[in-house]
Scaffold this motif. Structure first.
Motif, PDB file in Angstrom:
ATOM      1  N   ARG A  22      -6.025   6.834  11.730  1.00  0.00           N
ATOM      2  CA  ARG A  22      -5.115   6.462  11.554  1.00  0.00           C
ATOM      3  C   ARG A  22      -4.690   5.587  10.533  1.00  0.00           C
ATOM      4  O   ARG A  22      -3.993   5.001  10.270  1.00  0.00           O
ATOM      5  N   ALA A  23      -5.106   5.480   9.749  1.00  0.00           N
ATOM      6  CA  ALA A  23      -4.523   4.715   8.379  1.00  0.00           C
ATOM      7  C   ALA A  23      -3.696   5.463   7.874  1.00  0.00           C
ATOM      8  O   ALA A  23      -2.881   5.253   7.418  1.00  0.00           O
ATOM      9  N   ALA A  30       5.143   3.905   8.256  1.00  0.00           N
ATOM     10  CA  ALA A  30       5.785   2.145   7.609  1.00  0.00           C
ATOM     11  C   ALA A  30       6.420   2.869   6.075  1.00  0.00           C
ATOM     12  O   ALA A  30       7.241   2.077   5.922  1.00  0.00           O
ATOM     13  N   GLY A  31       5.808   4.194   5.961  1.00  0.00           N
ATOM     14  CA  GLY A  31       7.023   4.998   4.902  1.00  0.00           C
ATOM     15  C   GLY A  31       6.531   4.400   3.786  1.00  0.00           C
ATOM     16  O   GLY A  31       6.893   4.329   2.185  1.00  0.00           O
ATOM     17  N   ALA A  32       5.399   4.116   3.361  1.00  0.00           N
ATOM     18  CA  ALA A  32       4.172   3.608   2.653  1.00  0.00           C
ATOM     19  C   ALA A  32       3.421   4.545   1.459  1.00  0.00           C
ATOM     20  O   ALA A  32       3.385   5.446   1.848  1.00  0.00           O
ATOM     21  N   THR A  33       3.655   3.786   0.958  1.00  0.00           N
ATOM     22  CA  THR A  33       2.652   5.318  -0.489  1.00  0.00           C
ATOM     23  C   THR A  33       1.758   4.959  -1.053  1.00  0.00           C
ATOM     24  O   THR A  33       1.386   3.865  -0.793  1.00  0.00           O
ATOM     25  N   LEU A  34       0.942   5.710  -0.111  1.00  0.00           N
ATOM     26  CA  LEU A  34       0.039   6.129   0.260  1.00  0.00           C
ATOM     27  C   LEU A  34      -1.413   6.882  -1.151  1.00  0.00           C
ATOM     28  O   LEU A  34      -0.811   7.713  -1.397  1.00  0.00           O
ATOM     29  N   PHE A 184      -8.633  -4.939   2.853  1.00  0.00           N
ATOM     30  CA  PHE A 184      -8.955  -4.971   4.023  1.00  0.00           C
ATOM     31  C   PHE A 184      -9.675  -4.067   4.371  1.00  0.00           C
ATOM     32  O   PHE A 184      -9.339  -2.821   3.820  1.00  0.00           O
ATOM     33  N   TRP A 185     -10.694  -4.494   4.536  1.00  0.00           N
ATOM     34  CA  TRP A 185     -12.160  -4.323   4.503  1.00  0.00           C
ATOM     35  C   TRP A 185     -12.679  -3.382   6.292  1.00  0.00           C
ATOM     36  O   TRP A 185     -12.272  -4.368   7.082  1.00  0.00           O
ATOM     37  N   VAL A 193      -4.328  -4.622   8.942  1.00  0.00           N
ATOM     38  CA  VAL A 193      -2.984  -3.369   7.386  1.00  0.00           C
ATOM     39  C   VAL A 193      -1.615  -3.109   8.466  1.00  0.00           C
ATOM     40  O   VAL A 193      -0.575  -3.665   7.767  1.00  0.00           O
ATOM     41  N   ALA A 194      -1.817  -2.594  10.047  1.00  0.00           N
ATOM     42  CA  ALA A 194      -0.252  -2.688  10.514  1.00  0.00           C
ATOM     43  C   ALA A 194       0.284  -4.374  10.412  1.00  0.00           C
ATOM     44  O   ALA A 194       1.567  -3.854  10.242  1.00  0.00           O
ATOM     45  N   ARG A 195       0.130  -4.975  10.907  1.00  0.00           N
ATOM     46  CA  ARG A 195       0.882  -6.195  10.540  1.00  0.00           C
ATOM     47  C   ARG A 195       1.061  -6.004   8.984  1.00  0.00           C
ATOM     48  O   ARG A 195       2.363  -6.887   8.715  1.00  0.00           O
TER      49      ARG A 195
END
Length: 199
Positions: A22-23, A30-34, A184-185, A193-195
């Protein structure tokens, strides 16, 4: 706005297992850098006031099993609440994950991490066994040379840096997701996190 997620986790953590896909899905959406950042919880816990599982009060240990079963059912994810190979050291698996990340990038590292977590919690496999870690590389179609790379000083230094970064970010458990500096733990905080990511 492009977001960055620092993904702090331990490769033997059931909560990391429950939230891992899910993460990754959220980051992709989101097109985020992980940034894939396995850490040594054995160093994080003493600084943050945490206790290894075996040293926690019996009522906490008992309730943990209840919650694992609840989340397994709610998420429709197979999970042995008391797997054959647990507790299990996660250091060797963490170093192979880092080696995969360095050799092949975050997407491959996330796929391999998912395989490691599934091995512990759904497949009754011992991730402290080098043969298991090598087999998981093969199953993920990844280069076997990552096993040797995992033993290099460069990988060990990265593992130590990840752990220190987690301590500096005030991380105290796994998984923790630090999005643009906000922590966020726990996999049960992924809605927040989604928000934060706006997805």
């Amino acid at each position: 706005m492009s977001h960055t997620i620092d993904y702090y986790f331990a490769p033997q953590s059931p909560w990391t297992y429950l939230g891992h896909q899910r993460a990754w899905d959220l980051a992709n959406k989101a097109g985020a850098t992980l940034r894939v950042m396995p850490v040594d919880l054995g160093q994080v816990f003493p600084i943050s006031g945490g206790l290894p599982l075996g040293k926690r009060a019996p009522q906490r240990q008992k309730y943990r099993l209840v919650e694992l079963a609840r989340f397994s059912e709610a998420l429709n994810m197979p999970l042995n609440v008391e797997p054959q190979f647990f507790p299990v050291p996660g250091d060797d698996a963490a170093r192979v994950i880092i080696a995969v990340d360095q050799a092949h990038g975050a997407q491959a590292a996330m796929a391999y991490t998912g395989a490691v977590l599934t091995a512990v919690w759904a497949q009754q496999r011992n991730i402290a066994d080098a043969q298991v870690l090598a087999a998981l590389l093969q199953e993920c179609n990844l280069d076997a040379s990552c096993m040797a790379r995992a033993q290099t000083p460069e990988v060990q230094a990265t593992y130590a840096q990840n752990t220190q970064s987690a301590i500096d970010a005030h991380v105290f458990g796994a998984p923790s997701y630090v999005v643009d500096g906000e922590m966020f733990w726990g996999q049960d905080r992924l809605d927040f996190v989604a928000r934060k990511l706006g997805v």
